[in-house]
Design a protein around this motif. Structure first.
Motif, short mmCIF file in Angstrom:
data_model
loop_
_atom_site.label_atom_id
_atom_site.label_comp_id
_atom_site.label_asym_id
_atom_site.label_seq_id
_atom_site.Cartn_x
_atom_site.Cartn_y
_atom_site.Cartn_z
N ASN A 285 0.80 -1.23 0.00
CA ASN A 285 0.00 0.00 0.00
C ASN A 285 0.83 1.28 0.00
OD1 ASN A 285 -1.98 -1.90 0.25
ND2 ASN A 285 -3.16 -0.79 1.77
N PHE A 286 2.13 1.15 0.23
CA PHE A 286 2.98 2.33 0.27
C PHE A 286 3.95 2.40 -0.91
CE2 PHE A 286 1.49 2.25 4.61
CZ PHE A 286 1.28 3.59 4.87
N SER B 97 3.46 3.40 -3.98
CA SER B 97 3.40 4.67 -4.72
C SER B 97 4.06 5.80 -3.93
CB SER B 97 1.95 5.03 -5.07
OG SER B 97 1.19 5.21 -3.89
N ALA B 98 3.91 5.77 -2.60
CA ALA B 98 4.55 6.80 -1.78
C ALA B 98 6.07 6.69 -1.86
CB ALA B 98 4.09 6.67 -0.33
N LEU C 290 7.28 7.93 -5.18
CA LEU C 290 7.24 9.39 -5.24
C LEU C 290 8.41 10.00 -4.47
CD1 LEU C 290 5.80 12.01 -6.04
CD2 LEU C 290 4.43 11.79 -3.96
N MET C 291 8.67 9.48 -3.28
CA MET C 291 9.78 10.02 -2.49
C MET C 291 11.12 9.78 -3.18
SD MET C 291 8.83 11.79 -0.02
CE MET C 291 10.43 12.04 0.74
N VAL D 296 11.30 12.49 -5.87
CA VAL D 296 11.56 13.86 -5.40
C VAL D 296 12.94 13.99 -4.76
CG1 VAL D 296 9.12 14.39 -5.09
CG2 VAL D 296 10.44 13.55 -3.15
N LEU D 297 13.50 12.88 -4.32
CA LEU D 297 14.85 12.91 -3.74
C LEU D 297 15.92 12.69 -4.80
CD1 LEU D 297 14.21 10.98 -0.40
CD2 LEU D 297 14.72 13.40 -0.66
N VAL E 121 14.09 17.02 4.82
CA VAL E 121 14.09 15.70 4.18
C VAL E 121 14.39 15.81 2.69
CG1 VAL E 121 12.64 13.70 3.60
CG2 VAL E 121 12.55 14.70 5.88
N ARG E 122 13.71 16.74 2.03
CA ARG E 122 13.89 16.86 0.57
C ARG E 122 14.79 18.02 0.20
NH1 ARG E 122 7.64 16.87 -0.58
NH2 ARG E 122 8.31 17.57 -2.63
N GLY F 273 -2.80 11.41 -1.32
CA GLY F 273 -2.37 10.37 -2.25
C GLY F 273 -0.98 10.59 -2.82
N ALA F 274 -0.45 11.81 -2.65
CA ALA F 274 0.94 12.06 -3.05
C ALA F 274 1.78 11.98 -1.77
CB ALA F 274 1.06 13.42 -3.74
N ILE F 275 2.32 13.09 -1.30
CA ILE F 275 3.07 13.03 -0.04
C ILE F 275 2.12 12.81 1.14
CG2 ILE F 275 4.53 14.35 1.54
CD1 ILE F 275 6.01 13.45 -0.94
N ARG G 101 -0.34 10.97 2.99
CA ARG G 101 -0.86 9.59 2.95
C ARG G 101 -1.94 9.39 4.00
NH1 ARG G 101 0.83 7.90 -1.76
NH2 ARG G 101 0.29 5.79 -1.08
#
Lengths: 55, 357
Positions: free
Chosen positions: A4-5, A7-8, A11-12, A15-16, B59-60, B160-162, B164
């Protein structure tokens, strides 16, 4: 990472600055899993991790 | 003052709204078009250049500039007079101990509670009286919304993006309250946390939804506070056992009973710290028996220390109500208090261990 994670995590990674970063994926959820279920997840993570390291 | 952001042309207010909604730049509600003049006016109010660095998200490693905050503040409905609160709140959120990424990305679905103290409350008409946790006034409404729009547009904290969040809560539209200092015999929240009363200040807290309590049938401090403590014990049982910053919102009617009995905020915090705790075995009563194991006798307080309790006087004058605002995830994120108008390049105010964060 649990299913379930995914996609998260993707994405991270993006972005990193590490798109496509590979990670092991196990079934969700972990917190209510039985001992047998946890064992299965651990084995699944081990197999995937080994495959990444030995690629 | 030259702005760096891209500009867009739109021929009607409706097309502006569609532009912003279709790009995912809103919280679902209409926005105020962030014209260059409006953005500049916000920046001039805080005497910042557009590229003034507010901070770098750890973090980013995302740099957050004053211009980007101002754009989102205007979108939220902020006037220039509201912008100093938005800037200071963001500076507080970017402090390491707030753990902004965790608090805004978590499935736990907390929101950023913003508490305003000091003279700026009167300037922006945020007085913390009637409907204090709801749509009480323009200032708190737009400041809280600005925080959310900044998260959405600067940090990609979109559902749904960062973000959650499994459920979230209504405070994710706007979650801002001013303390009712005009009618407060106690120290203010900012004073509790080490700042002088005459300073305007902002406190941010990664917070769950408010849990309302009522007790109109006593004037005894111990009994009034036992009702708050019971709600906190319920949170420890039903939600999370992790200790951290809890906030109590105490409106005038209950406040008067406490003050008549000469109870200070410190007295309240000490009492609550003693009473808001559970045994781990109580988890078995609410369906969580699997995690009790052999530690049933272990005691879990709601806070690590009494000074983690944020006691806030706010709410309308009548009604024996109050509210408990629980933390997102205990000590993973600490509330942060900063003065408004301090030099952004200066060192932050000295911390008082366990108090000012």
């Amino acid at each position: 990472m649990t299913t379930n994670f995914v996609s998260a995590a993707e994405l991270m990674a993006k972005v990193l600055g590490m798109p496509g970063y590979d990670f092991a994926i196990i079934d969700h959820p972990v917190s209510s899993a039985t001992d047998a279920g946890l064992r299965e997840r651990a084995i699944a993570a081990l197999k995937q991790g080994s495959a990444m390291l030995l690629r | 003052m030259q702005l760096a952001s891209r500009t867009y042309e739109a021929d009607s207010i409706a097309s502006v709204q569609e532009l912003y909604h279709s790009n995912g730049w809103t919280d679902g509600l209409p926005i105020v078009p962030p014209t260059e003049d409006a953005v500049r006016a916000c920046l001039e109010r805080v005497m910042m250049t557009p590229d003034q660095l507010i901070g770098i998200e750890p973090v980013r490693e995302l740099p957050i500039t004053a211009e980007k905050l101002a754009i989102n503040a205007v979108m939220a409905g902020c006037l220039p007079m509201h912008f100093p609160v938005v800037v200071t709140a963001w500076m507080a959120m970017m402090r390491e101990e707030f753990l902004m990424h965790g608090a805004t990305a978590s499935t736990g679905g907390c929101a950023v509670l913003v508490v305003i103290n000091g003279p700026i409350r009167e300037e922006i008409g945020a007085l913390g009286s009637f409907n204090a946790l709801g749509n009480s006034d323009r200032g708190t409404a737009v400041i809280g919304r600005a925080i959310r729009l900044c998260l959405i547009n600067l940090m990609d904290v979109r559902p749904g993006a960062i973000d959650r969040s499994t459920l979230g809560h209504p405070g994710k539209y706007s979650y801002c309250v001013a303390e009712d200092e005009d009618d407060l015999a106690w120290t203010t929240l900012a004073e509790q946390r080490g700042l002088p009363r005459e300073a305007s200040a902002v406190t941010v807290m990664a917070a769950g939804a408010p849990r309302q309590i009522m007790n109109e049938w006593t004037t005894k401090p111990e009994e009034i506070l036992e009702t708050f403590a019971a709600e906190m014990r319920a949170n420890l049982r039903h939600y999370s056992i992790h200790p951290g910053n809890y906030a109590l919102i105490i409106p005038k009617q209950l406040r008067e009973h406490l003050q008549a009995a000469k109870w200070s905020k410190s007295d309240i915090a000490a009492f609550i710290h003693e009473r808001a705790r559970i045994h781990r075995r109580e988890w078995a009563d609410v369906g969580k028996g699997n995690v009790v194991r052999d530690r049933g006798d272990s005691v879990y307080p709601a806070m690590q220390s009494a000074d983690q309790l944020l006691v806030i006087g706010a709410g309308g004058p009548a009604g024996g109500f109050g509210a408990v605002i629980p933390p997102w995830l205990g000590d993973k994120s600490y509330a942060v208090t900063l003065p408004i108008g301090a030099c952004v390049d200066c060192e932050p105010p000295p911390s008082v261990k366990g108090s000012v964060r």
